[in-house]
Motif scaffolding. Structure first.
Motif: not given
Length: 508
Positions: A64, A120, A122, A130, A132, A268-269
């Protein structure tokens, strides 16, 4: 087409059965060919999963923290691209009550400020990333001119505030044909929220007559350019990714391949890159008689980046250098420290093996140490061990410089490795743990091998290993992009691999 060939062949053979025996051999041969084709096709299909499931020798995990650093670099690049938005001069006619048709024109429109406050990232497991961007804004300025009622003209300057700008960009991260990572845009959507124009010069009642038409035109012009520019900024990342050293030169004997064995694994991380991490002889990419085992990284995330180099990578280096014949060294007396009482002479060795000084009195000697197979490197927690087996051949140097063999010993040694980082290279230094000797061949009669242990251990510790350490100290390149530097680095030796935790910085 191949299916039609098989069907046609079968029907032909069936039809020709009446014309025996002339057609029997032909049909048998044809059916054998078809069967061989099917078997070959099935073998290829079976092999495909094996080829595609190569385990990596090196794995890189971006956490992250690293993704956030990459986001900052990416947003800065997007911001620079958006500054290049060009809104051409435009004009139009609009019927405005109560004065009728108004001709207007806007010229010299320039961007003066861009803000991307919320952006952010994702991670989309298994597919991509993604991005945004929300609540962004753009400020512009330019000149305006209007004409109406045929003779009324007015002009001035204007400022535009574009607020509630949002951009959504979906990216895929794949491996390209060279084994380097590559990003591409899957989709992009941009929307412009509020556009407010502020005119300077002229009369205030005039502004309200056509401002909403100008705002609408500006909004449309902006919205058409945002996604192409953002996509262009994403594409600009690929030249940097192309600098990954997929084939890094080590020295005149070896190179190391860091191409990706599969597309990045996205959770996810984190994003994991699986690299081949294998040494090869330069120009001769022969596979070693062993393969990379599967391994996984621990769930650490304090650093931006974690890089794991497996024992497979180290062992592939040992295989390459052994195959190149580099792991051999001639030792002469001038390499022995001058203060040492041990000299490479038949006189010194004659104190342990009397036959030598009797048969070859007063001669200098030479030793040849070489490996007889690839050294084996093992990683255990906090310890790297290299097991080396080889031979030591002793020669007497005759007055005419010819070499007369005296004996050959089997050598079995264990050395410890200390690993260090310097810049983008991994350095290694060795220390001797233990050494075992046994007699393979003697040309001077039988003798007790152990009487030579101290002398040969001295030679290993103070002559051979220092020479090897000079080469190992030059370092081996890590996988890296151009202008990449490591910071806050920590190196750990774990079971079957070493782990480098580090932050990164790009200097250009």
């Amino acid at each position: 087409m191949r299916g039609a060939f098989i069907i046609h062949s079968t029907l032909l053979c069936s039809a020709e059965k009446q014309n025996r025996p002339f057609r029997v051999n032909y049909c048998q041969h044809l059916l054998q060919t078809v069967i061989m084709f099917l078997c070959g096709w099935l073998v290829m299909v079976t092999l495909i999963p094996v080829i595609l499931s190569v385990n990596p020798g090196v794995e890189v995990k971006i956490t992250d923290k690293g993704i956030e650093y990459g986001r900052q670099l990416g947003i800065a690049a997007i911001q620079e691209k958006l500054k290049k938005i060009q809104i051409p001069d435009f004009s139009g006619k609009q019927r405005v009550s109560p004065i009728g048709k108004v001709q207007y024109s806007l010229t010299n429109i320039q961007i003066v400020n861009i803000g991307l406050p919320i952006a952010p990232i994702q991670l989309v497991p298994g597919s991509g990333v993604k991005l945004s961007i929300n609540n962004a804004f753009i400020n512009l300025r330019g000149n305006w001119r209007v004409k109406f009622l045929r003779w009324v003209k007015n002009s001035g300057s204007f400022e535009v505030g574009v607020n509630d700008l949002s951009i959504s960009e979906s990216l895929a991260i794949k491996s390209d044909s060279t084994g380097r990572p590559e990003v591409s845009t899957i989709s992009c959507a941009a929307s412009v929220g509020r556009v407010r124009i502020k005119f300077r010069g002229g009369a205030s009642w005039l502004y309200n007559l056509f401002s909403k038409y100008i705002e609408k035109a500006l909004k449309s012009a902006l919205q058409k350019q945002i996604c192409p520019l953002v996509t262009n900024a994403i594409d600009d990342m690929n030249p940097r990714l192309k600098t990954l050293n997929v084939l890094a030169n080590v020295d005149k004997y070896a190179e190391i391949e860091y191409s990706m064995v599969s597309s990045p694994a996205i959770s996810s991380s984190s994003i994991a890159l699986k690299l081949k991490g294998q040494f090869y002889n330069i120009g001769q990419h022969q596979e070693p008689p062993f393969s990379a085992p599967a391994f996984s990284l621990p769930p650490e995330n304090n650093n931006m980046l974690y890089m794991a180099l497996s024992a497979f990578t180290a062992n592939s280096a040992a295989f390459v250098y052994h195959k190149a014949g580099v792991l051999s060294i001639y030792i002469t007396d001038d390499m022995i420290p001058k203060r040492s009482p041990i000299r490479l002479t038949t006189t010194t060795f004659g104190t342990f093996i009397p036959q030598i000084s009797k048969q070859f009195p007063g001669l200098m000697m030479k030793l040849l140490m070489k490996t007889d197979k690839s050294p084996v490197v093992t990683f255990e927690p906090d310890r790297v061990t290299v097991q080396v087996t080889g031979t030591v051949t002793a020669y007497a140097i005759q007055p005419n410089d010819t070499l007369t063999p005296l004996f050959i010993l089997n050598l079995d040694t264990s050395v410890s490795s200390k690993v260090s980082l310097s810049g983008m290279k991994l350095g290694v230094s060795l220390t001797l743990n233990k050494m075992n000797l046994s007699l393979q061949t003697s040309y001077v009669g039988q003798f007790q091998v152990q009487t030579l242990s101290n002398s040969l251990e001295f030679v290993l510790k103070w002559v051979v290993i220092p020479v090897v350490n000079v080469q190992l100290g030059k370092g081996y390149p890590l996988p890296a992009l151009k202008n990449m530097e490591l910071e806050n680095t920590k190196l750990q030796i774990l079971k079957d691999y070493m782990l480098i935790g580090t932050d990164v910085k790009f200097t250009g």
